[in-house]
Design an enzyme around this catalytic site. Structure first.
Site, mmCIF file in Angstrom:
data_model
loop_
_atom_site.group_PDB
_atom_site.id
_atom_site.type_symbol
_atom_site.label_atom_id
_atom_site.label_comp_id
_atom_site.label_asym_id
_atom_site.label_seq_id
_atom_site.Cartn_x
_atom_site.Cartn_y
_atom_site.Cartn_z
ATOM 1 N N LYS A 111 0.883 -1.243 -0.050
ATOM 2 C CA LYS A 111 0.019 -0.096 -0.053
ATOM 3 C C LYS A 111 0.872 1.347 -0.106
ATOM 4 O O LYS A 111 2.008 1.014 0.638
ATOM 5 C CB LYS A 111 -0.804 0.018 1.420
ATOM 6 C CG LYS A 111 -2.044 1.380 0.744
ATOM 7 C CD LYS A 111 -2.653 -0.073 -0.078
ATOM 8 C CE LYS A 111 -3.901 0.714 0.140
ATOM 9 N NZ LYS A 111 -5.573 0.024 0.486
HETATM 10 N N1 GLU Z 1 -7.078 0.224 -3.003
HETATM 11 C C1 GLU Z 1 -8.044 -1.025 -3.487
HETATM 12 C C2 GLU Z 1 -7.938 -1.948 -2.183
HETATM 13 O O1 GLU Z 1 -8.268 -1.561 -0.980
HETATM 14 C C3 GLU Z 1 -7.109 -1.967 -4.214
HETATM 15 C C4 GLU Z 1 -6.466 -2.109 -4.641
HETATM 16 C C5 GLU Z 1 -5.778 -2.936 -5.980
HETATM 17 O O2 GLU Z 1 -6.726 -3.266 -7.196
HETATM 18 O O3 GLU Z 1 -4.403 -3.493 -6.464
HETATM 19 O O4 GLU Z 1 -7.850 -3.047 -2.460
#
Ligand code: GLU
Length: 421
Positions: A111
């Site tokens: 993240k």
């Molecule tokens: N930000 C989204 C989540 O929290 C998607 C992450 C992604 O597609 O890599 O799952």
């Protein structure tokens, strides 16, 4: 204290580690393995300059965390928010690891986040910030290593700038370095709706399990961004009545139901859902407590806490957001028989279609929206069924069940790879 102040006092990283510990205890996880999975693999913090429109230079802080790389490259979004902290990004990265494992896609968890209120930046400043942040985290990202995506306050345009920046440095176009891109750049059909669509698949399955008729249920949704606003539309299409929604400025309530297409248009015109004709303005936290059958928290962490859990009236909580419920509140809701669809299952549709996008990019392929949605439905249906079966077998709540599945899968991959050197 307001819900925002309470939320700010709870450290999401402590919550994430606590949730992991509960699962590790129940699984009797090997102590060494537990120590490994309890910490992120890599954390990068960067402070970087951006030239603002007035000619001044501002320095911004951002993070990229890779929690686990055992099952594949790390995967997870990048958020732009004034309250981003390293501990929040660590928690979100760990949740991504479990999320990818629950739905069985070959990624670890990562993240990123930048401490910024993007609503205060011009488009030019936002682009400059994005390109410089992408450059700063280039030591970590790459299509085989770590693949960012949109999250809170980032979108397909931001992903396009990231992909372009990475590609310029590589000297050739690298579509697979980020997902959630515009379709014209190798984005996937259905990716924009995927998080909400996955949530709605889960709700349909939960309703079936509980004997609820969706055309006879009422819904409240906190958060009206990508997940919340599209979930509102899709769940209305299933026949449910959305009675309350909110965004970061506040909420609206109408027990008779809200016309979602009109609310979307209203927000576009006025920048807020508040003031919507025929509805009563309510606070963002009040939306959680309105009379409804299904509550969809689709905003930020720590919204349902021990302070307000007793006042939640919904029968089902479907976590489109990451980390909206604290462990105390979890216990209280479970005791009261509320059916929880946990974040790592409920919002996994987003990363699942990100996986499809990455596969299409690597293969220089493009799938139709029907194919994408059908594959998403298959994966979400299987993950929901496996989680529910685990909850029944272990006589536990759905979050614990999802963690048992996910942590076991990651632990198996980690231990069979063995310890290097
Ligand atoms: N930000 C989204 C989540 O929290 C998607 C992450 C992604 O597609 O890599 O799952």
């Amino acid at each position: 204290m307001t819900t925002e102040q309470i939320a700010a006092h709870i450290n999401p990283w402590e919550v994430a580690q606590h949730q992991f510990d509960l699962a590790a205890d129940k699984l009797n996880l090997d102590p060494g393995l537990r120590r490994v999975l309890r910490q992120p693999r890599r954390e990068l913090t960067v402070h970087f300059p951006v030239k603002m429109d007035d000619g001044s230079v501002q320095v911004f802080t951002g993070h990229r965390v890779q929690h686990n790389l055992g099952r594949g490259p790390s995967k997870g979004g990048i958020r732009y928010h004034q309250d981003v902290t390293l501990d929040e990004v660590k928690a979100l990265a760990m949740w991504m690891t479990w999320k990818c494992a629950v739905v069985g896609i070959p990624f670890g968890g990562g993240k990123g986040g930048v401490v910024v209120d993007p609503k205060k930046l011009s488009s030019k400043e936002l682009e400059a910030l994005t390109r410089r942040f992408a450059t700063e985290i280039e030591v970590l990202i790459g299509p085989e290593r770590d693949i960012p995506a949109p999250d809170v306050n980032t979108n397909a345009q931001v992903m396009a700038w990231m992909m372009d920046t990475y590609s310029m440095h590589a000297g050739h176009t690298v579509p697979g370095v980020v997902t959630g891109k515009p379709i014209s750049l190798g984005g996937s059909e259905g990716r924009n709706e995927a998080t909400a669509r996955g949530t709605v698949f889960c709700i349909v399955h939960a309703a079936r399990e509980l004997g609820l008729d969706l055309s006879d249920t009422t819904i409240a949704i906190q958060g009206f961004g990508n997940a919340g606003s599209i979930a509102a539309r899709l769940i209305s299409e299933e026949g449910a009545t959305v009675v309350a929604v909110s965004d970061s400025t506040g909420g609206i309530h109408n027990p008779e139901g809200l016309d979602i297409a009109r609310v979307v248009a209203w927000k576009k015109e006025h920048g807020t859902v508040q003031g919507f004709p025929g509805a009563t303005d309510v606070s963002n936290s009040a939306v959680l407590e309105v009379n409804c059958d299904i509550l969809i928290p689709a905003a930020l962490e720590n919204q349902i806490t021990s302070r307000n859990a007793a006042r939640i009236r919904a029968r089902v909580v479907a976590e489109a957001a990451n980390g909206p419920t604290t462990p105390d509140a979890d216990q209280e809701l479970y005791r009261r028989g509320v059916f929880m669809i946990p974040d790592i299952l409920c919002n996994a549709g987003g990363v699942t279609v990100s996986y499809f996008e990455w596969v299409q990019d690597l293969n220089r392929d493009h799938w139709s929206e029907e194919v994408v949605n059908e594959k998403l439905r298959e994966i979400m249906t299987r993950a929901f069924a496996e989680t529910l079966a685990m909850a029944k077998r272990e006589e536990c709540d759905m979050r614990t069940a999802a963690y048992l599945l996910a942590v076991q899968r990651v632990a198996d991959a980690t231990s069979i790879r063995g310890l290097y050197p």
